[in-house]
Design an enzyme around this catalytic site. Structure first.
Site, mmCIF file in Angstrom:
data_model
loop_
_atom_site.group_PDB
_atom_site.id
_atom_site.type_symbol
_atom_site.label_atom_id
_atom_site.label_comp_id
_atom_site.label_asym_id
_atom_site.label_seq_id
_atom_site.Cartn_x
_atom_site.Cartn_y
_atom_site.Cartn_z
ATOM 1 N N ARG A 30 0.457 -1.675 -0.181
ATOM 2 C CA ARG A 30 0.168 0.032 0.216
ATOM 3 C C ARG A 30 0.844 1.024 -0.442
ATOM 4 O O ARG A 30 -0.129 2.090 -0.297
ATOM 5 C CB ARG A 30 -0.993 -0.094 1.251
ATOM 6 C CG ARG A 30 -0.158 -0.245 2.408
ATOM 7 C CD ARG A 30 -1.258 -0.146 3.586
ATOM 8 N NE ARG A 30 -0.615 0.345 4.717
ATOM 9 C CZ ARG A 30 -0.592 -0.132 6.088
ATOM 10 N NH1 ARG A 30 -2.245 -0.078 6.295
ATOM 11 N NH2 ARG A 30 -0.470 -0.117 7.311
ATOM 12 N N LYS A 184 -7.176 -21.578 15.816
ATOM 13 C CA LYS A 184 -5.359 -21.957 16.964
ATOM 14 C C LYS A 184 -5.027 -20.379 16.984
ATOM 15 O O LYS A 184 -3.937 -20.369 18.166
ATOM 16 C CB LYS A 184 -4.700 -22.676 16.067
ATOM 17 C CG LYS A 184 -4.603 -21.975 14.005
ATOM 18 C CD LYS A 184 -3.121 -20.594 14.768
ATOM 19 C CE LYS A 184 -2.735 -19.595 13.662
ATOM 20 N NZ LYS A 184 -1.604 -19.321 13.363
ATOM 21 N N THR A 241 2.460 -22.579 16.002
ATOM 22 C CA THR A 241 2.005 -21.198 17.253
ATOM 23 C C THR A 241 1.944 -21.180 18.311
ATOM 24 O O THR A 241 1.916 -20.621 18.789
ATOM 25 C CB THR A 241 0.340 -20.975 16.426
ATOM 26 O OG1 THR A 241 0.252 -21.571 15.031
ATOM 27 C CG2 THR A 241 0.383 -19.722 17.002
#
Length: 318
Positions: A30, A184, A241
């Site tokens: 961006r 998760k 994770t």
């Protein structure tokens, strides 16, 4: 050509993986000035030390994506709708692969649900599973899940996006893959809290296991298959994770548990925690761990109180 929308760490890593397979890639960010600087320096945005492969072109111009054969949308989950409402008209009519892992807080929609409304006409898929951006970018072996309801399109995307060190497994369970990837993150925050508070490896194992049961219950109630949650997009991503400070969600939990300054940046599990609880109430599913995480994040409970409440729940069969 593969178009990657979002030049954060994960978007940049997916661009590098596609380039490693010899495919031309257009990486959009961006900030046009930042993308021009990355292009000039041949440096991968947000991944220090990784050289930009010759197959990747960086740009800040969405119009440059007009020649893409497929688009990977890698913006934060809570920004997906805003981005698509503002820019879908400028995107080519090619398959759109949603890569964020999260449930939209205000509407409780999955990423493909948002895209179906905000970018009508696009064929949709979701990419999820256990992969850290830095490892993918360095070419370390990684396996992810590609979820697509259309088997022909799924196989085509699987072929286009897989590479020498990135292996994609295909499923048509789009709901299950996305629910696993989103939830998760909530359990990873819980495990980080346990790590930060030094509550022990046994507590972390218990949270992972019972958290996985919560993930599966909600996914099945939403129409997913339980076996999807036992794959890469559920158990695989949960294992990754909940056990590494490379995970922003785990690191967020660690900071909360230890009383340290929270790291900041996009932590998808923060918004998803409360959304998951609302979805659980809608579907009549119990998610006590997700509720405890949401209450701690909202300031409604201290970590000690949340842990005490979980341990005081009635004894039951597993």
């Amino acid at each position: 050509m593969i178009g990657v929308i979002g030049a954060g760490a994960f978007g940049s890593a997916l661009a590098v993986a596609a380039a490693a397979a010899g495919r031309p890639v257009l990486l959009w960010g961006r900030d046009p000035a930042a993308m021009a600087a990355a292009e000039a320096a041949r440096a991968v945005p947000r991944l220090p030390g990784i050289t930009l492969p010759a197959e990747i072109t960086c740009t800040g111009d969405l119009g440059a994506l007009s020649g893409a054969d497929a688009l990977l949308l890698v913006v934060p989950a809570q920004q997906t709708e805003h981005f698509l409402r503002e820019n879908a008209h400028a995107l080519p009519d090619v398959p759109l692969v949603l890569c964020a892992k999260g449930i939209e807080a205000k509407s409780l929609r999955l990423q493909t649900g948002i895209a179906a409304e905000a970018a009508p006409g696009h064929a949709l898929a979701a990419l999820t599973g256990p992969g850290f951006a830095g490892e993918i970018a360095r070419g370390l072996p990684t396996a992810l899940t590609l979820a697509c309801a259309d088997p022909d399109m799924g196989r085509s995307l699987q072929e286009q996006l897989s590479g020498p060190r990135l292996r994609l497994y295909l499923t048509d369970d789009v709901i299950g893959a996305q629910v696993g990837g989103a939830l998760k993150n909530v359990i990873a925050i819980a495990c980080g809290m346990v790590e930060g508070a030094r509550l022990g490896a046994s507590a972390r194992a218990a949270l992972m296991t019972r958290g996985f049961a919560e993930m599966t219950r909600l996914a099945v109630a939403m129409g997913a298959r339980a076996e999807t949650l036992a794959g890469l997009s559920g158990l695989g991503d949960l294992s990754l994770t909940c056990n590494s400070v490379q995970s922003r969600n785990f690191s967020e939990g660690c900071a909360i548990g230890s009383g340290a300054v929270r790291p900041g940046g996009t932590v998808e599990g923060v918004a998803t925690a409360r959304a998951a609880c609302e979805l659980a109430a809608r579907h009549g599913v119990e998610m006590p761990i997700a509720a405890a995480v949401a209450d701690v994040l909202d300031g409604a409970l201290t970590l000690d109180a949340a842990m005490g409440a979980l341990l005081a729940r009635p004894l039951k069969e597993e």
